[in-house]
Design a protein around this motif. Structure first.
Motif, PDB file in Angstrom:
ATOM      1  N   LEU A  99    -117.210 -19.323 -45.148  1.00 16.31           N
ATOM      2  CA  LEU A  99    -117.908 -20.400 -45.848  1.00 16.31           C
ATOM      3  C   LEU A  99    -119.182 -20.770 -45.105  1.00 16.31           C
ATOM      4  CD1 LEU A  99    -118.012 -22.792 -47.934  1.00 16.31           C
ATOM      5  CD2 LEU A  99    -116.814 -24.133 -46.190  1.00 16.31           C
ATOM      6  N   SER A 100    -120.284 -20.812 -45.830  1.00 16.49           N
ATOM      7  CA  SER A 100    -121.529 -21.353 -45.286  1.00 16.49           C
ATOM      8  C   SER A 100    -121.778 -22.688 -45.961  1.00 16.49           C
ATOM      9  CB  SER A 100    -122.707 -20.403 -45.552  1.00 16.49           C
ATOM     10  OG  SER A 100    -123.913 -20.965 -45.076  1.00 16.49           O
ATOM     11  N   ALA A 101    -121.692 -23.756 -45.172  1.00 25.78           N
ATOM     12  CA  ALA A 101    -121.816 -25.108 -45.716  1.00 25.78           C
ATOM     13  C   ALA A 101    -121.942 -26.079 -44.558  1.00 25.78           C
ATOM     14  CB  ALA A 101    -120.589 -25.465 -46.559  1.00 25.78           C
ATOM     15  N   HIS A 140    -118.722 -17.669 -49.346  1.00 23.78           N
ATOM     16  CA  HIS A 140    -119.102 -18.781 -50.209  1.00 23.78           C
ATOM     17  C   HIS A 140    -120.240 -19.541 -49.537  1.00 23.78           C
ATOM     18  CE1 HIS A 140    -115.176 -18.175 -52.275  1.00 23.78           C
ATOM     19  NE2 HIS A 140    -114.830 -17.794 -51.053  1.00 23.78           N
ATOM     20  N   ILE A 141    -121.313 -19.775 -50.264  1.00 22.63           N
ATOM     21  CA  ILE A 141    -122.467 -20.498 -49.730  1.00 22.63           C
ATOM     22  C   ILE A 141    -122.677 -21.713 -50.636  1.00 22.63           C
ATOM     23  CG2 ILE A 141    -124.878 -20.367 -49.041  1.00 22.63           C
ATOM     24  CD1 ILE A 141    -124.604 -17.374 -48.785  1.00 22.63           C
ATOM     25  N   ASN A 142    -122.347 -22.882 -50.125  1.00 23.41           N
ATOM     26  CA  ASN A 142    -122.277 -24.089 -50.952  1.00 23.41           C
ATOM     27  C   ASN A 142    -123.518 -24.970 -50.815  1.00 23.41           C
ATOM     28  OD1 ASN A 142    -119.761 -23.196 -51.640  1.00 23.41           O
ATOM     29  ND2 ASN A 142    -118.639 -24.821 -50.598  1.00 23.41           N
ATOM     30  N   PHE A 143    -123.890 -25.603 -51.930  1.00 24.06           N
ATOM     31  CA  PHE A 143    -124.957 -26.616 -51.982  1.00 24.06           C
ATOM     32  C   PHE A 143    -126.272 -26.057 -51.416  1.00 24.06           C
ATOM     33  CE2 PHE A 143    -120.959 -29.112 -51.704  1.00 24.06           C
ATOM     34  CZ  PHE A 143    -121.046 -29.730 -52.934  1.00 24.06           C
ATOM     35  N   THR A 144    -126.775 -25.058 -52.088  1.00 20.43           N
ATOM     36  CA  THR A 144    -127.949 -24.326 -51.609  1.00 20.43           C
ATOM     37  C   THR A 144    -129.254 -24.996 -52.016  1.00 20.43           C
ATOM     38  OG1 THR A 144    -127.726 -22.939 -53.588  1.00 20.43           O
ATOM     39  CG2 THR A 144    -126.814 -22.087 -51.534  1.00 20.43           C
ATOM     40  N   ASP A 145    -130.323 -24.629 -51.285  1.00 20.57           N
ATOM     41  CA  ASP A 145    -131.673 -25.059 -51.629  1.00 20.57           C
ATOM     42  C   ASP A 145    -132.371 -23.956 -52.423  1.00 20.57           C
ATOM     43  OD1 ASP A 145    -132.080 -23.161 -49.667  1.00 20.57           O
ATOM     44  OD2 ASP A 145    -133.526 -24.344 -48.527  1.00 20.57           O
ATOM     45  N   ALA A 146    -133.615 -24.201 -52.841  1.00 23.48           N
ATOM     46  CA  ALA A 146    -134.336 -23.254 -53.686  1.00 23.48           C
ATOM     47  C   ALA A 146    -134.573 -21.930 -52.964  1.00 23.48           C
ATOM     48  CB  ALA A 146    -135.662 -23.867 -54.133  1.00 23.48           C
ATOM     49  N   PHE A 147    -134.835 -21.972 -51.662  1.00 27.68           N
ATOM     50  CA  PHE A 147    -135.085 -20.750 -50.893  1.00 27.68           C
ATOM     51  C   PHE A 147    -133.856 -19.847 -50.897  1.00 27.68           C
ATOM     52  CE2 PHE A 147    -134.904 -18.387 -46.879  1.00 27.68           C
ATOM     53  CZ  PHE A 147    -136.124 -17.714 -46.895  1.00 27.68           C
ATOM     54  N   TRP A 335    -122.865 -20.301 -54.302  1.00 29.78           N
ATOM     55  CA  TRP A 335    -122.813 -18.864 -54.568  1.00 29.78           C
ATOM     56  C   TRP A 335    -121.558 -18.281 -53.938  1.00 29.78           C
ATOM     57  CZ3 TRP A 335    -126.753 -16.327 -57.338  1.00 29.78           C
ATOM     58  CH2 TRP A 335    -127.864 -17.120 -57.648  1.00 29.78           C
ATOM     59  N   HIS A 336    -120.981 -17.279 -54.632  1.00 31.48           N
ATOM     60  CA  HIS A 336    -119.679 -16.756 -54.224  1.00 31.48           C
ATOM     61  C   HIS A 336    -119.652 -15.229 -54.347  1.00 31.48           C
ATOM     62  CE1 HIS A 336    -118.322 -20.964 -54.509  1.00 31.48           C
ATOM     63  NE2 HIS A 336    -119.131 -20.992 -55.554  1.00 31.48           N
ATOM     64  N   TYR A 337    -119.221 -14.592 -53.283  1.00 28.59           N
ATOM     65  CA  TYR A 337    -119.086 -13.136 -53.248  1.00 28.59           C
ATOM     66  C   TYR A 337    -117.614 -12.825 -53.021  1.00 28.59           C
ATOM     67  CZ  TYR A 337    -119.922  -8.240 -52.075  1.00 28.59           C
ATOM     68  OH  TYR A 337    -119.919  -6.856 -52.072  1.00 28.59           O
TER      69      TYR A 337
END
Length: 374
Positions: A99-101, A140-147, A335-337
């Motif tokens: 998890l990236s968060a 899982h990469i949660n609550f991302t920014d535009a970049f 985003w989820h892989y």
């Protein structure tokens, strides 16, 4: 590209890490994330093991993904418990996952930290191989920014998930009354009545910055914070040491408002400030007072944002009680892989249906805002 992984952010030079940050948001700063680790709030026993992924070139950090190996899905605020349950029924191992968060904080912002988009893409392209080698079911990469959104949108295998939060926008209000004047008559009267009810109980408020709080006051802050979990028969995510250590490392970002009755503290709200935004994080009380939660967590924060000229107030997850107080719907992304092809296909179908519902909910919520119609 081989990825380096670290189980402690203390092994990374703070200046190099913070040099990759693109804005003034406090949650991805080395001081904040390392405090979570060093205070014992994270670790194998908590189900959150730091596993930060780095792209280092010629001894220089050029990209990073702050990440955690997880053995459960608590404290994330992007809920995948249903996916894990489906895997358990099908005999598929869902945990551990990556998890990236920001732990325990549903706040959108930078996740893929990179000197350039190219450097960030190299890290992302190496991630599927890393998952396979490490035996991780998913990323899982949660609550991302535009970049981060732009980087992930072009990567094969990643599924986007939408969510909805409620944030308050300061449109240059002169004071709280100026804000109230933008509302319908009924909502304006309701908010004024709520504030009067709190004042009528003899409640007064004191705002303090991180450097102004003494250890006895941090004891009170933690007691209030822990009590919000105790009433639900849960253990708090954060340790007492977290608050004192954060006050040492980034006091300029901390704001605490104390609610007092007869000069005695009875409740508090802990917030962080950075860039153009004010972030309400934790609340707690040691006694029950009518409408005190709304005043301490929302109206005091809105008042503070107006006084300080802060543009946005993010008061955390959940929504309808914020909506009727002027907090507007904002779409969030994660985003989820998923490595298992059958699970990926099922989740992809679910997310397509969920997306329609989330967008419809946000539109319906916007129509219910309390602002006067032009």
């Amino acid at each position: 590209m081989p990825l380096q992984s670290l189980t402690s952010l203390s092994a990374v030079d703070p200046q190099q890490w913070d040099g990759l940050l693109s804005d003034g948001q406090p949650f991805l700063r080395h001081a904040f994330l390392s405090t979570l680790e060093d205070s014992g709030s994270l670790g194998p026993r908590s189900g959150w093991q730091a596993e930060h992924l780095l792209h280092v070139q010629d001894g220089r950090l050029i990209a990073a993904l702050p990440s955690y190996r997880k053995w459960h899905s608590y404290g994330e605020y992007v809920f995948d418990h249903g996916w894990a349950d489906a895997c358990a029924r099908a005999g598929i191992e869902y945990y551990p996952k990556l998890l990236s968060a920001v732990p325990f904080s549903p706040v959108s912002g930078a996740r893929l930290l990179a000197a350039s988009l190219e450097d960030g893409l190299e890290l992302l392209q190496s991630l599927p191989g890393y998952l396979e080698i490490e035996g991780l079911s998913s990323a899982h990469i949660n609550f991302t920014d535009a970049f981060t959104d732009a980087a992930l949108a072009g990567q094969a295998g990643w599924l986007q998930r939408l969510g909805c939060q409620f944030h308050w926008q300061n449109r240059g209000y002169r004071d709280f009354q100026d804000f109230l004047d933008t509302l319908s008559s009924r909502k304006r009267k309701q908010m004024r009545k709520e504030r009067e009810q709190v004042a009528g109980q003899g409640i007064e408020f004191e705002w303090l910055e991180g450097r102004q709080l003494r250890e006895a006051q941090w004891d009170f802050v933690y007691a209030c914070y822990a009590n919000t979990y105790a009433v639900r028969r849960q253990s708090p995510y954060l340790t007492r040491a977290f608050f004192s250590l954060l006050a040492e490392r980034m006091p300029e970002a901390i704001r605490v408002v104390l609610a007092k009755q007869n000069a005695r503290p009875v409740a508090m709200a802990f917030s962080l400030i950075g860039g153009d935004s004010f972030y309400g994080r934790y609340w707690g009380c040691l006694a029950e007072f009518d409408r005190l939660h709304f005043e301490t967590c929302f109206y005091q924060g809105m008042d503070y944002a107006i006084t300080q000229g802060v543009q946005r107030f993010d008061a955390g997850a959940q929504g309808e009680h914020k909506l009727i107080r002027g907090f507007e719907p904002v779409i969030t992304r994660s985003w989820h892989y998923l490595r298992h092809p059958g699970l990926k296909a099922a989740v992809e179908d679910f997310l397509q249906q969920e997306r329609v519902g989330v967008l419809a909910y946000a539109e319906e919520a916007r129509a219910a805002l309390p602002y006067r119609q032009a």
